[in-house]
Each structure stands twice: as C-alpha cells, then as structure tokens.
Motif scaffolding. Structure first.
Motif, PDB file in Angstrom:
ATOM      1  N   GLN A 173      56.850   9.534  73.443  1.00 41.14           N
ATOM      2  CA  GLN A 173      55.683   9.021  72.731  1.00 41.14           C
ATOM      3  C   GLN A 173      55.323   9.906  71.537  1.00 41.14           C
ATOM      4  OE1 GLN A 173      52.248   7.512  74.432  1.00 41.14           O
ATOM      5  NE2 GLN A 173      53.366   5.974  75.595  1.00 41.14           N
ATOM      6  N   ILE A 174      54.839   9.267  70.493  1.00 38.84           N
ATOM      7  CA  ILE A 174      54.418   9.991  69.293  1.00 38.84           C
ATOM      8  C   ILE A 174      52.924  10.282  69.401  1.00 38.84           C
ATOM      9  CG2 ILE A 174      54.164   9.819  66.781  1.00 38.84           C
ATOM     10  CD1 ILE A 174      56.559   7.825  66.884  1.00 38.84           C
ATOM     11  N   ASP A 175      52.547  11.532  69.137  1.00 35.00           N
ATOM     12  CA  ASP A 175      51.119  11.877  69.106  1.00 35.00           C
ATOM     13  C   ASP A 175      50.545  11.401  67.782  1.00 35.00           C
ATOM     14  OD1 ASP A 175      51.092  13.068  71.611  1.00 35.00           O
ATOM     15  OD2 ASP A 175      51.748  15.006  70.791  1.00 35.00           O
ATOM     16  N   LEU A 176      49.948  10.237  67.812  1.00 40.25           N
ATOM     17  CA  LEU A 176      49.411   9.651  66.588  1.00 40.25           C
ATOM     18  C   LEU A 176      48.206  10.454  66.112  1.00 40.25           C
ATOM     19  CD1 LEU A 176      49.630   5.892  67.632  1.00 40.25           C
ATOM     20  CD2 LEU A 176      51.250   7.216  66.266  1.00 40.25           C
ATOM     21  N   VAL A 177      48.023  10.458  64.799  1.00 45.73           N
ATOM     22  CA  VAL A 177      46.906  11.207  64.195  1.00 45.73           C
ATOM     23  C   VAL A 177      45.980  10.204  63.520  1.00 45.73           C
ATOM     24  CG1 VAL A 177      46.285  13.001  62.545  1.00 45.73           C
ATOM     25  CG2 VAL A 177      48.440  13.169  63.826  1.00 45.73           C
ATOM     26  N   ASP A 178      44.697  10.259  63.881  1.00 42.85           N
ATOM     27  CA  ASP A 178      43.724   9.323  63.313  1.00 42.85           C
ATOM     28  C   ASP A 178      43.740   9.380  61.793  1.00 42.85           C
ATOM     29  OD1 ASP A 178      43.074   8.587  65.815  1.00 42.85           O
ATOM     30  OD2 ASP A 178      41.063   9.502  65.842  1.00 42.85           O
ATOM     31  N   ASN A 179      43.635   8.247  61.167  1.00 41.98           N
ATOM     32  CA  ASN A 179      43.546   8.106  59.709  1.00 41.98           C
ATOM     33  C   ASN A 179      44.779   8.635  58.971  1.00 41.98           C
ATOM     34  OD1 ASN A 179      40.847   7.010  59.765  1.00 41.98           O
ATOM     35  ND2 ASN A 179      40.216   9.070  60.389  1.00 41.98           N
ATOM     36  N   THR A 180      45.895   8.726  59.654  1.00 41.58           N
ATOM     37  CA  THR A 180      47.122   9.242  59.037  1.00 41.58           C
ATOM     38  C   THR A 180      48.322   8.383  59.465  1.00 41.58           C
ATOM     39  OG1 THR A 180      46.273  11.497  59.098  1.00 41.58           O
ATOM     40  CG2 THR A 180      48.659  11.254  58.878  1.00 41.58           C
ATOM     41  N   ILE A 181      49.239   8.215  58.552  1.00 43.00           N
ATOM     42  CA  ILE A 181      50.493   7.550  58.911  1.00 43.00           C
ATOM     43  C   ILE A 181      51.578   8.613  59.030  1.00 43.00           C
ATOM     44  CG2 ILE A 181      52.237   5.878  58.236  1.00 43.00           C
ATOM     45  CD1 ILE A 181      50.157   4.446  56.597  1.00 43.00           C
ATOM     46  N   LEU A 182      52.069   8.820  60.209  1.00 44.41           N
ATOM     47  CA  LEU A 182      53.201   9.737  60.385  1.00 44.41           C
ATOM     48  C   LEU A 182      54.479   8.979  60.003  1.00 44.41           C
ATOM     49  CD1 LEU A 182      52.274  11.294  63.864  1.00 44.41           C
ATOM     50  CD2 LEU A 182      51.829  12.235  61.581  1.00 44.41           C
ATOM     51  N   GLU A 183      55.377   9.679  59.331  1.00 39.90           N
ATOM     52  CA  GLU A 183      56.618   9.010  58.915  1.00 39.90           C
ATOM     53  C   GLU A 183      57.833   9.763  59.425  1.00 39.90           C
ATOM     54  OE1 GLU A 183      56.987   7.382  55.059  1.00 39.90           O
ATOM     55  OE2 GLU A 183      54.834   7.462  54.670  1.00 39.90           O
ATOM     56  N   ILE A 234      44.036   7.623  52.317  1.00 31.72           N
ATOM     57  CA  ILE A 234      43.428   7.108  53.543  1.00 31.72           C
ATOM     58  C   ILE A 234      43.132   5.617  53.402  1.00 31.72           C
ATOM     59  CG2 ILE A 234      41.356   7.216  54.965  1.00 31.72           C
ATOM     60  CD1 ILE A 234      41.426  10.298  54.439  1.00 31.72           C
ATOM     61  N   LEU A 235      42.717   5.223  52.202  1.00 31.00           N
ATOM     62  CA  LEU A 235      42.500   3.794  51.979  1.00 31.00           C
ATOM     63  C   LEU A 235      43.768   3.010  52.199  1.00 31.00           C
ATOM     64  CD1 LEU A 235      40.263   2.834  48.935  1.00 31.00           C
ATOM     65  CD2 LEU A 235      39.944   2.375  51.377  1.00 31.00           C
ATOM     66  N   LYS A 236      44.897   3.582  51.749  1.00 31.98           N
ATOM     67  CA  LYS A 236      46.187   2.913  51.949  1.00 31.98           C
ATOM     68  C   LYS A 236      46.483   2.736  53.429  1.00 31.98           C
ATOM     69  CE  LYS A 236      48.780   5.152  48.835  1.00 31.98           C
ATOM     70  NZ  LYS A 236      49.996   5.896  48.515  1.00 31.98           N
ATOM     71  N   VAL A 237      46.154   3.753  54.166  1.00 29.89           N
ATOM     72  CA  VAL A 237      46.358   3.686  55.609  1.00 29.89           C
ATOM     73  C   VAL A 237      45.626   2.479  56.180  1.00 29.89           C
ATOM     74  CG1 VAL A 237      45.885   4.826  57.789  1.00 29.89           C
ATOM     75  CG2 VAL A 237      46.712   6.166  55.852  1.00 29.89           C
ATOM     76  N   LEU A 238      44.406   2.295  55.686  1.00 28.39           N
ATOM     77  CA  LEU A 238      43.577   1.227  56.234  1.00 28.39           C
ATOM     78  C   LEU A 238      44.122  -0.162  55.917  1.00 28.39           C
ATOM     79  CD1 LEU A 238      40.077   2.711  55.411  1.00 28.39           C
ATOM     80  CD2 LEU A 238      41.145   2.495  57.659  1.00 28.39           C
TER      81      LEU A 238
END
Ligand SMILES: [Ca+2]
Ligand SMILES: [Ca+2]
Ligand SMILES: [Ca+2]
Ligand SMILES: [Ca+2]
Length: 240
Positions: A173-183, A234-238
C-alpha cells in the motif's frame, strides 16, 4: 536423333532456408536429364521471374534478393522451374519448387504505446490491478514470446508486474499524502525469448493522489491562489 524430352530429377523440390539469407546463397540443386545423346541442351528458368530466387544453367537455385526473404511478410515461396530444349526441339519439362523461410529473431517487441498511466486512490487494496502494459512481437515461437519486467522506478516496492501478461498490480500500500499527488515512474521492458534477445522499453506513470481538503485550502490560502505557485499545484490536485 532428339526424341526424348528433358526431365527434372524430382517433380517437386522443397527446401527450408533462413529468412534474410544473403544474396547468392545456395538453396538447392535441380538436375535435368535427357536420354538423348549429349544430354539436356537448352535453357532453365524460373516462373514467375518475380520470386527472389535465381537459377543457373546447371540447375542451381540461389537467393536473388535477400531483403525479400522476410518471413513476417511471406513465409514461403512456391514457383516452377522450366527446362526448355534448344530449337528446333520444343520439348520442355517443369517441376514445382517450395521454399519455406525459417524464422530469425529480427523483430523487437513493440509496446502498444510508449507510455502508460495508472492511478491509485485511497480505496487501494493490495493485489489490485493498477495498469496493464502490452507488447507484440512479429517473430515466431520463442523469438516472439514476450516477458515483461520493471527495470527500475520501483525502489519502494509498491508494484509488481506479471511477466507473462503485463499486469501491474499493487503489492504494498502507498502512504497517500493529503493534498498531494505522489508520482511513480516505472521503466518497464518487454523482452523476447530469442537466443539473442531483443527488448523494448516503455514508461509507466502512476499517480497516487491523497485526500484533498477544499476547506483547508479556503482557510489557509484564502485570496492567494493565483499568485502562489504552491497553491496552484494544490488546485491542480483538486481538479484531477
Ligand atoms: Ca531430348
Ligand atoms: Ca523478418
Ligand atoms: Ca523473424
Ligand atoms: Ca522478436
């Protein structure tokens, strides 16, 4: 007196040669007999002339055009050889020839596209398919059998590729980070099974967006979004 017709020693000749065989390579020997005194005196030719083979006056068939010996285009050639006695006789003989091309590993696997994309969201589960890559190889047998692997980009061990079918699955599992896109950029290869293997690479981009919190954005970055690069990200993330 010339009262016997010429005759090939076989009605049908068959031979296998490697595709891409070089010009002038020996293929097979046809022999023409004639019971008359002096044996066969005349000309031998191939019908039709368009095939990539030639025949000499002594009945030897050789490669005329190497580039036309592409198994992936034409796997076998069938044509006739004709022995025609010199005038005034009009006697002639014909025989059938079939030449089959054996495969060489002269094609690399080709991916359906040079880059693939996958996404992992918060509903991620171990074992789920993230993306599937696919390549094809025109060669025959092992020369065309493909195995897939991740060469690099998987240092954190989140992903696994099925070497047979190209399925890329999540194994950690990937530890997702709020308001961030991990690549994650995986460098994937498709390799064939030839004695001298050929391989091709493709990039797999996997994005894993964390939870986004518009409320958080409003409270903290109110009125500054267009001016601040970080906020724009961050807007892009949204909007993903
Ligand atoms: Ca004769
Ligand atoms: Ca070929
Ligand atoms: Ca081939
Ligand atoms: Ca191949």
């Amino acid at each position: 007196m010339d009262d016997n017709p010429p005759k090939f020693d076989q009605d049908q000749y068959t031979e296998c040669i490697l595709e891409n065989s070089p010009q002038d390579q020996f293929v097979l020997h046809t022999r023409v007999t004639d019971l008359d005194l002096g044996g066969f005196v005349g000309t031998i030719r191939i019908i039709p002339e368009t095939v990539p083979f030639s025949i000499s006056h002594d009945g030897i068939i050789r490669v005329k055009s190497s580039v036309d010996l592409d198994r992936e285009t034409t796997a076998s050639f069938s044509f006739q050889v004709e022995a025609q006695e010199n005038p005034p006789s009009s006697s002639k003989a014909t025989a059938d020839v079939t030449i089959t091309l054996l495969d060489e590993n002269d094609n690399s696997p080709q991916f359906t596209t040079s880059s693939y994309e996958g996404k992992v969201f918060s509903n991620q589960t171990v074992g789920m398919q993230v993306v599937k890559v696919e390549a094809a190889d025109l060669d025959e047998g092992p020369n065309g059998e493909i195995s897939y692997s991740i060469e690099f980009g998987n240092e954190r061990g989140h992903f696994e590729i099925n070497e047979n079918n190209g399925d890329i699955t999540l194994i950690n599992q990937i530890d997702l980070v709020d308001n961030t896109i991990l690549e994650f950029a995986l460098y994937v290869t498709a390799k064939d099974g030839g004695a001298i293997t050929r391989s091709t690479a493709a990039i797999v981009n996997i994005k894993a967006p964390g939870e986004s919190h518009p409320q958080f954005l409003r409270d903290t970055y109110q009125g500054q979004v267009e001016e601040d690069q970080e906020d724009a990200d961050i807007l892009k993330v949204l909007t993903v």
